[in-house]
Write an enzyme that holds these catalytic residues in place. Structure first.
Site, PDB file in Angstrom:
ATOM      1  N   ASP A   1       4.399 -40.069 -49.415  1.00 46.72           N
ATOM      2  CA  ASP A   1       5.024 -38.906 -48.173  1.00 46.72           C
ATOM      3  C   ASP A   1       3.848 -38.617 -47.142  1.00 46.72           C
ATOM      4  O   ASP A   1       3.811 -37.400 -46.989  1.00 46.72           O
ATOM      5  CB  ASP A   1       5.725 -37.956 -49.098  1.00 46.72           C
ATOM      6  CG  ASP A   1       5.032 -37.656 -50.011  1.00 46.72           C
ATOM      7  OD1 ASP A   1       3.540 -37.321 -50.096  1.00 46.72           O
ATOM      8  OD2 ASP A   1       5.422 -36.283 -50.992  1.00 46.72           O
TER       9      ASP A   1
ATOM     10  N   SER B   1       5.774 -30.757 -55.469  1.00 46.86           N
ATOM     11  CA  SER B   1       4.813 -30.800 -55.499  1.00 46.86           C
ATOM     12  C   SER B   1       4.120 -30.369 -57.110  1.00 46.86           C
ATOM     13  O   SER B   1       4.775 -30.447 -57.439  1.00 46.86           O
ATOM     14  CB  SER B   1       3.911 -30.221 -54.171  1.00 46.86           C
ATOM     15  OG  SER B   1       2.358 -30.430 -54.484  1.00 46.86           O
TER      16      SER B   1
ATOM     17  N   HIS C   1       4.687 -34.307 -46.635  1.00 51.44           N
ATOM     18  CA  HIS C   1       5.037 -33.717 -48.343  1.00 51.44           C
ATOM     19  C   HIS C   1       4.887 -32.315 -48.045  1.00 51.44           C
ATOM     20  O   HIS C   1       5.768 -32.042 -48.879  1.00 51.44           O
ATOM     21  CB  HIS C   1       3.512 -33.877 -49.348  1.00 51.44           C
ATOM     22  CG  HIS C   1       2.969 -33.362 -50.402  1.00 51.44           C
ATOM     23  ND1 HIS C   1       3.870 -34.018 -51.263  1.00 51.44           N
ATOM     24  CD2 HIS C   1       2.424 -32.485 -50.717  1.00 51.44           C
ATOM     25  CE1 HIS C   1       3.504 -33.362 -52.208  1.00 51.44           C
ATOM     26  NE2 HIS C   1       3.322 -32.289 -52.182  1.00 51.44           N
TER      27      HIS C   1
END
Length: 654
Positions: A545, A298, A596
């Site tokens: 996602d 991320s 995610h």
């Protein structure tokens, strides 16, 4: 259990059905019996006093029970909010909002009734059975194929998943010393009992972007900083399990947690973060004689991309142009938000996102009373590190009123209309805004200290020529933007982009003015929805996602880094997509999730990580299921002609 009941209700086990605690009763002067029941003789004056005492205790007990019900109701409300968030696949984001990751379960058990504790323990047992069925299995399978630890591994976690501890020793901070004010039950307690103090601790100084005077928060370190949110809710733990199975331990695997609230350059100014990361890598290289594999997730991928520039730059890391090639074997980029996160805009603009507007009315009311939109926006702005994820690329990437690269055929609404304002009689209504137009709008509707901090620290444009790119290599605020700078001159480096697809993700918003505050305040218009779910409570859903849009996670890997000015050394880049195919019976999506956060437990992702770390990464090739290549061709960023000029800009800003 009597001790637990006493702490909660103020009574002993034997007296749990009585309103008068034992300490308020005096001994009877002479016991007796009537109709089989014991009785005592008490003077009339004493009896009247006892009656008054009983009434007092009843009132006190009622207040205590009401307080308990209020506190428990608030806690229950947060869990209800989490339930609704998890039904949308966003439990991770709810946990970030609620601040319960890394909650100390023992502390929670201290205040919950016995029946609740038993139910939670039983539920936790079943959940462990559900999520641990594949523990270590990927590592065991890889080990059976002869894969073992080869390169040292360093993990850079994503935003918010790192807890923040208080190290302040001033009077206002002593009660919190070495307690986590982000990511634990201590945070919840501080928020509920002293919200003003908690906000002072968690928000950075608005002038310096560093600690406020007398306050000192630092990122928790070690594997504990990122392995779990709360007991049973893993983040990096499954990756750690499988790495350990093929031979990794704290001598050849590390985590590099950071204080995600700060701007990137302040990581180094206050904590010497990049210097420490450089030293970790050089030490691992020196001990093993081999290069290092870096894993990022991320926002951690943006941080690492920034580090590649910092470490080589003169006057900063001073590593020189060959440092990355000499020290880094591979970069595993997991769900990287390379072109930002769309949801960052409403979070900073109005303190909202999908997870807040799609709650039911009761939960929204409770959230507003506890931590209002204005307060949430203020907190997000006072954490300028989060704003590094404002969307990058402007209209070239995200489109405009004429269309967007990721618009679907037959779609009657273009994603290029990013912020869609309801038409009103007010002259201040801006109409529909593209992503490129939304950033100036954001800066015009936020405080000057925030605007100065972001414009001083980050850049969100596009460099359309090699000359621009090379010039930007010397400008620190450009280092987080892969469309304004290039990859290191590291021909031996390998980049593996592993990201999820196929889960509805925030892509645009409907907004309206919020007349209840003032003319300048706006809010997501939650009254706008469509029957097909394309628009849900004012949030327009696209591909991704569940957190990061497909354009952000996939464009650089599938196209951007294949453009020569962004990758002049020809670094090998592999794009590997992972479709979201959740197991309906698994609370975290099971071994084939593309969510995610939950993707960190995905079987195929863990297998690929072990292969890269074990020296088998060269066997991994592009695996594309989505339309990202078709979208990428519509992005208005082009390679250069033989004269070094971009063929066409599509009208976007540089």
């Amino acid at each position: 259990m009597s001790e637990l009941r006493r702490r909660i209700f103020g009574v002993g086990e034997a007296d749990s059905n009585e309103t008068t605690p034992a300490s308020s009763r005096d001994p009877s002067p002479a016991p007796g019996k009537k109709d089989g029941a014991e009785y005592s003789v008490v003077a009339k004056e004493k009896l009247e006093q006892l009656k008054k005492d009983v009434k007092k205790v009843k009132r006190k007990g009622t207040k205590r029970r009401n307080l308990w019900m209020f506190a428990f109701g608030g806690l229950f409300g947060l869990f209800v909010a989490g339930f609704f968030a998890s039904s949308n696949g966003s439990l991770d984001r709810w946990a970030e909002m609620a601040g319960i990751h890394n909650m100390n379960l023992d502390s929670l058990m201290d205040i919950l009734p016995a029946g609740i504790i038993r139910d939670v323990q039983e539920l936790q047992t079943h959940e462990k059975e559900a999520v641990n069925y594949d523990s270590f299995s990927i590592g065991l399978a890889a080990r059976s194929e002869g894969i073992e630890a080869k390169y040292s591994v360093i993990m850079i976690p994503g935003v918010i998943s790192t807890g923040l501890e208080s190290w302040g020793t001033e009077e206002q901070s002593r009660q919190y010393f070495r307690k986590r004010l982000w990511g634990s039950w201590s945070m919840m307690r501080a928020m509920v009992l002293d919200k003003a103090s908690w906000k002072r601790h968690i928000m950075l100084d608005k002038a310096t972007g560093l600690d406020p005077p007398g306050i000192k928060l630092r990122a928790a370190q070690g594997f504990d900083a990122a392995d779990f949110f709360i007991t049973g809710y893993w983040i990096w733990n499954k990756i750690l399990e499988n790495l350990a199975t093929i031979g990794y331990d704290p001598t050849n695997a590390f985590t590099a947690a950071y204080d995600w609230r700060m701007t990137y350059l302040n990581y180094e100014i206050r904590d010497q973060y990049f210097t420490r990361l450089k030293n970790h890598i050089e030490q691992a290289n020196s001990i093993s004689g081999l290069k290092v594999v870096l894993l990022s997730h991320s926002m951690g991928s943006q941080v690492l991309y920034y580090f590649f520039h910092w470490v080589e730059a003169s006057g900063y890391g001073n590593g020189g142009s060959t440092w990355v090639n000499d020290h880094i074997e591979s970069w595993i980029n997991i769900s990287g938000c390379m072109l930002g996160a769309i949801k960052d805009v409403p979070a900073v603009l109005s303190g909202e996102m999908r997870d807040t507007v799609q709650l039911n009315a009761f939960a929204v009311y409770g959230l507003e009373k506890f931590l209002s939109r204005a307060e949430r926006a203020e907190i997000f702005r006072a954490m300028p590190g989060i704003s590094s994820m404002l969307p990058i690329g402007g209209e070239a990437v995200w489109g405009n009123a004429d269309g967007a690269p990721d618009d679907k055929p037959g779609q009657n609404f273009s994603f290029g209309n990013f912020l869609n304002f309801k038409e009103t009689n007010s002259s201040s209504s801006p109409g529909n805004l593209s992503v490129a137009q939304s950033l100036p709008y954001l800066f015009n509707h936020t405080e000057q200290w925030y605007v100065d901090s972001i414009q001083r620290s980050y850049s969100h444009g596009v460099a359309h020529s090699k000359k621009e790119v090379e010039a930007n290599q010397l400008i620190p605020k450009k280092w987080m933007n892969p469309l304004e700078t290039r990859l290191p001159l590291a021909p031996d480096l390998k980049i593996y982009c592993f990201y999820g697809i196929g889960k509805p993700t925030e892509r645009a918003y409907y907004y309206r003015e919020d007349g209840s505050v003032d003319n300048t305040m706006v809010m997501i218009d939650s009254s706008v929805s469509t029957p097909n779910g394309f628009v849900n409570h004012g949030v327009v859903m696209g591909e991704g996602d569940g957190t990061i849009s497909l354009l952000s996670s996939g464009y650089m890997c599938s196209k951007g880094w294949r453009i020569k000015r962004y990758n002049p050394a020809g670094v090998r880049v592999v794009a590997y997509e992972m479709p979201h195919e959740p197991d309906r019976f698994s609370p975290r999506g099971g071994p084939n999730t593309g969510d995610h956060v939950d993707i960190l437990g995905r079987s195929s992702l863990n297998d690929l990580i072990l292969r890269v770390a074990g020296g088998k990464g060269h066997l991994i090739t592009d695996t594309i299921y989505s339309d990202i290549r078709a979208y990428a061709e519509k992005v208005k960023i082009y390679d250069e002609d033989d004269d070094g000029a971009a063929v066409d800009h599509g009208g976007d800003e540089a």
